[in-house]
Design a protein around this motif. Sequence first.
Motif, mmCIF file in Angstrom:
data_model
loop_
_atom_site.group_PDB
_atom_site.id
_atom_site.type_symbol
_atom_site.label_atom_id
_atom_site.label_comp_id
_atom_site.label_asym_id
_atom_site.label_seq_id
_atom_site.Cartn_x
_atom_site.Cartn_y
_atom_site.Cartn_z
ATOM 1 N N HIS A 132 -0.679 11.825 6.381
ATOM 2 C CA HIS A 132 0.331 10.811 6.053
ATOM 3 C C HIS A 132 0.574 10.771 4.550
ATOM 4 C CE1 HIS A 132 -3.004 7.835 5.128
ATOM 5 N NE2 HIS A 132 -2.129 7.472 4.216
ATOM 6 N N SER A 135 3.535 5.151 3.469
ATOM 7 C CA SER A 135 3.046 4.636 4.750
ATOM 8 C C SER A 135 3.834 5.260 5.885
ATOM 9 C CB SER A 135 3.109 3.107 4.787
ATOM 10 O OG SER A 135 2.077 2.554 3.967
ATOM 11 N N PHE A 137 3.229 7.352 8.688
ATOM 12 C CA PHE A 137 2.060 7.759 9.458
ATOM 13 C C PHE A 137 2.451 8.652 10.633
ATOM 14 C CE2 PHE A 137 -0.412 5.237 6.866
ATOM 15 C CZ PHE A 137 -0.055 3.899 6.880
ATOM 16 N N SER A 140 4.779 7.674 13.777
ATOM 17 C CA SER A 140 5.472 6.405 13.484
ATOM 18 C C SER A 140 6.997 6.571 13.593
ATOM 19 C CB SER A 140 5.111 5.971 12.065
ATOM 20 O OG SER A 140 6.131 5.144 11.548
ATOM 21 N N THR A 153 6.719 -1.153 8.616
ATOM 22 C CA THR A 153 6.046 -0.244 9.545
ATOM 23 C C THR A 153 4.581 -0.629 9.686
ATOM 24 O OG1 THR A 153 5.634 2.118 9.993
ATOM 25 C CG2 THR A 153 5.431 1.403 7.708
ATOM 26 N N ASP A 155 0.726 0.934 11.946
ATOM 27 C CA ASP A 155 0.208 1.544 13.170
ATOM 28 C C ASP A 155 -1.196 1.022 13.411
ATOM 29 O OD1 ASP A 155 -0.906 4.832 11.988
ATOM 30 O OD2 ASP A 155 -1.413 2.803 11.395
ATOM 31 N N GLU A 161 0.287 -4.642 8.118
ATOM 32 C CA GLU A 161 1.708 -4.287 8.203
ATOM 33 C C GLU A 161 2.063 -3.690 6.856
ATOM 34 O OE1 GLU A 161 3.297 -8.230 9.823
ATOM 35 O OE2 GLU A 161 4.753 -6.663 10.414
#
Length: 231
Positions: A132, A135, A137, A140, A153, A155, A161
């Motif tokens: 990643h 952010s 990922f 995603s 976003t 995960d 968050e």
Amino acid sequence: MAGAVSLTGEERRVPDVAQAFAELVAEEGPLSIALSGGGTARACYELLATAPVEWEEVEVFFGDERWVPIHDPDSNEGMARIAFLDEVEPRVIHSMKGAGDTPAEAAARYDELLREEPPLGLVHLGLGPDGHTASLFPGSPALDERERLVVATGDGQHPYERLTVTYAALARASLVVFTVAGAEKRAALDAVRNGHDVPAARVRARRVVWLVDEAAAGPAYRGPRRRRSGP
Ligand code: 6PG
């Protein structure tokens, strides 16, 4: 889907990634810079505090942020302020966390901000062991965003968050600089080099530079590969 993508840009093997990053920022003299999070970024920013940069000319943005208060030890903005921003006092700091009351609202506001501003001069990115970056990922929905420049976003694997720039925002940047340090990053870097479709491998920008230390580059590495541009 091996072979679909490969390392974009120039890979520079350096003895000290943080030192090389501080020198590159001073050399490039960007009027705007987007900061990253994580331990490698912290080491880079601690050196930026003394780098010969006209910070009063520079606008500071963030490439991603965790949805925590700025004084929280896991805040990317908080980390950067302690590492160098509070000392160098740049022209302006565009807080991602401070852009709205909710992640969705902050993402929409930051998207507007990036659209109003000239393209980012330098975007600093790290590389996670899973490939990643920012952010963005693996798996995603943010990876498939084509329009928005910033999205909320998150995960199940990474805490909090988040807000993150998208590939669309990175594609507008003048220069993206990855810093990759430590043997624990070698597999992810090799995945990028060998065409595995990890999030960091999809980053495209006018210029991309990878600053990689020996431990991450690995013994087998035969020196930098330059991606030929054009036909
Ligand atoms: C974040 C970062 C993230 C980071 C990588 C590398 O907010 O977590 O932006 O993308 O750059 O996870 O982090 P380390 O340097 O700590 O390995």
